[in-house]
Design a protein around this motif. Structure first.
Motif, PDB file in Angstrom:
ATOM      1  N   LEU A  58       0.811  -1.218   0.000  1.00  0.00           N
ATOM      2  CA  LEU A  58       0.000   0.000   0.000  1.00  0.00           C
ATOM      3  C   LEU A  58       0.850   1.277   0.000  1.00  0.00           C
ATOM      4  CD1 LEU A  58      -2.785  -0.965   2.576  1.00  0.00           C
ATOM      5  CD2 LEU A  58      -2.961  -0.936   0.089  1.00  0.00           C
ATOM      6  N   ASP A  59       2.117   1.170   0.374  1.00  0.00           N
ATOM      7  CA  ASP A  59       2.994   2.339   0.441  1.00  0.00           C
ATOM      8  C   ASP A  59       3.852   2.536  -0.808  1.00  0.00           C
ATOM      9  OD1 ASP A  59       2.275   3.293   3.029  1.00  0.00           O
ATOM     10  OD2 ASP A  59       3.358   1.594   3.882  1.00  0.00           O
ATOM     11  N   ARG A  60       3.869   1.588  -1.700  1.00  0.00           N
ATOM     12  CA  ARG A  60       4.685   1.686  -2.918  1.00  0.00           C
ATOM     13  C   ARG A  60       4.090   2.734  -3.855  1.00  0.00           C
ATOM     14  NH1 ARG A  60       9.091  -0.052  -5.562  1.00  0.00           N
ATOM     15  NH2 ARG A  60       8.831  -0.998  -7.607  1.00  0.00           N
ATOM     16  N   ARG A  61       4.933   3.482  -4.540  1.00  0.00           N
ATOM     17  CA  ARG A  61       4.440   4.455  -5.513  1.00  0.00           C
ATOM     18  C   ARG A  61       3.786   3.707  -6.674  1.00  0.00           C
ATOM     19  NH1 ARG A  61       7.540   9.713  -7.104  1.00  0.00           N
ATOM     20  NH2 ARG A  61       6.658  10.146  -5.077  1.00  0.00           N
ATOM     21  N   VAL A  62       2.595   4.149  -7.047  1.00  0.00           N
ATOM     22  CA  VAL A  62       1.838   3.561  -8.148  1.00  0.00           C
ATOM     23  C   VAL A  62       1.572   4.665  -9.169  1.00  0.00           C
ATOM     24  CG1 VAL A  62      -0.299   2.403  -8.835  1.00  0.00           C
ATOM     25  CG2 VAL A  62       0.728   1.905  -6.593  1.00  0.00           C
ATOM     26  N   ILE A  63       1.884   4.381 -10.424  1.00  0.00           N
ATOM     27  CA  ILE A  63       1.614   5.308 -11.523  1.00  0.00           C
ATOM     28  C   ILE A  63       0.593   4.640 -12.436  1.00  0.00           C
ATOM     29  CG2 ILE A  63       2.569   6.520 -13.510  1.00  0.00           C
ATOM     30  CD1 ILE A  63       5.325   6.280 -12.024  1.00  0.00           C
ATOM     31  N   VAL A  64      -0.534   5.303 -12.640  1.00  0.00           N
ATOM     32  CA  VAL A  64      -1.604   4.757 -13.469  1.00  0.00           C
ATOM     33  C   VAL A  64      -1.709   5.582 -14.747  1.00  0.00           C
ATOM     34  CG1 VAL A  64      -4.023   4.077 -13.548  1.00  0.00           C
ATOM     35  CG2 VAL A  64      -2.827   4.122 -11.351  1.00  0.00           C
ATOM     36  N   TYR A  65      -1.828   4.902 -15.874  1.00  0.00           N
ATOM     37  CA  TYR A  65      -1.981   5.592 -17.164  1.00  0.00           C
ATOM     38  C   TYR A  65      -2.975   4.839 -18.030  1.00  0.00           C
ATOM     39  CZ  TYR A  65       0.733   1.989 -19.540  1.00  0.00           C
ATOM     40  OH  TYR A  65       1.154   0.795 -20.069  1.00  0.00           O
ATOM     41  N   CYS A  66      -3.445   5.524 -19.074  1.00  0.00           N
ATOM     42  CA  CYS A  66      -4.270   4.867 -20.086  1.00  0.00           C
ATOM     43  C   CYS A  66      -3.805   5.328 -21.458  1.00  0.00           C
ATOM     44  CB  CYS A  66      -5.767   5.057 -19.829  1.00  0.00           C
ATOM     45  SG  CYS A  66      -6.356   6.723 -19.623  1.00  0.00           S
ATOM     46  N   GLY A  67      -4.697   5.459 -22.419  1.00  0.00           N
ATOM     47  CA  GLY A  67      -4.289   5.721 -23.791  1.00  0.00           C
ATOM     48  C   GLY A  67      -3.773   7.117 -24.064  1.00  0.00           C
TER      49      GLY A  67
END
Length: 118
Positions: A58-67
């Motif tokens: 839960l503490d890890r950096r998450v990068i979310v992307y789409c098109g």
């Protein structure tokens, strides 16, 4: 719920350093055609189902992307992850199109369906 945005240069640095988990929010078939290096695939409707397995920290950096900036799937996934307790979630708004426009590599050469968003 606002989600902090992150720019291409930061995304590239984080991927190169292994300092983030990258999530593509597009359909599985689009993900299979090509995605950012190391990205996992979580569509908006599958966040609850897949998050604990693919994103256990839960503490890890998450990068979310789409098109592209015209797609809101990344925003929906990022917001849901935040609701689930992930503490360092960012949205790469330019998405796969911005990445490709900059000449950066994807893991598969076939990227025909960049405009699909679900």
């Amino acid at each position: 719920m606002p989600v902090p945005e992150i720019q291409r240069a930061q995304v590239a640095d984080l991927i190169a350093g292994g300092d983030a988990v990258v999530v593509e929010a597009l359909p599985e078939e689009v993900y299979a055609q090509g995605h950012l290096p190391g990205a996992v695939n979580i569509r908006p409707r599958r966040v609850v189902e897949l998050a604990k397995t693919l994103l256990p920290d839960l503490d890890r950096r998450v990068i979310v992307y789409c098109g592209s900036a015209d797609c809101d799937a990344s925003l929906r996934v990022a917001q849901r992850l935040t609701e689930l307790g992930y503490r360092d979630v960012h949205r790469y708004t330019g998405g796969k199109q911005d990445w490709l426009d900059a000449g950066l590599p994807i893991e598969t050469a076939d990227h025909r369906s960049l405009d699909q968003c679900s």
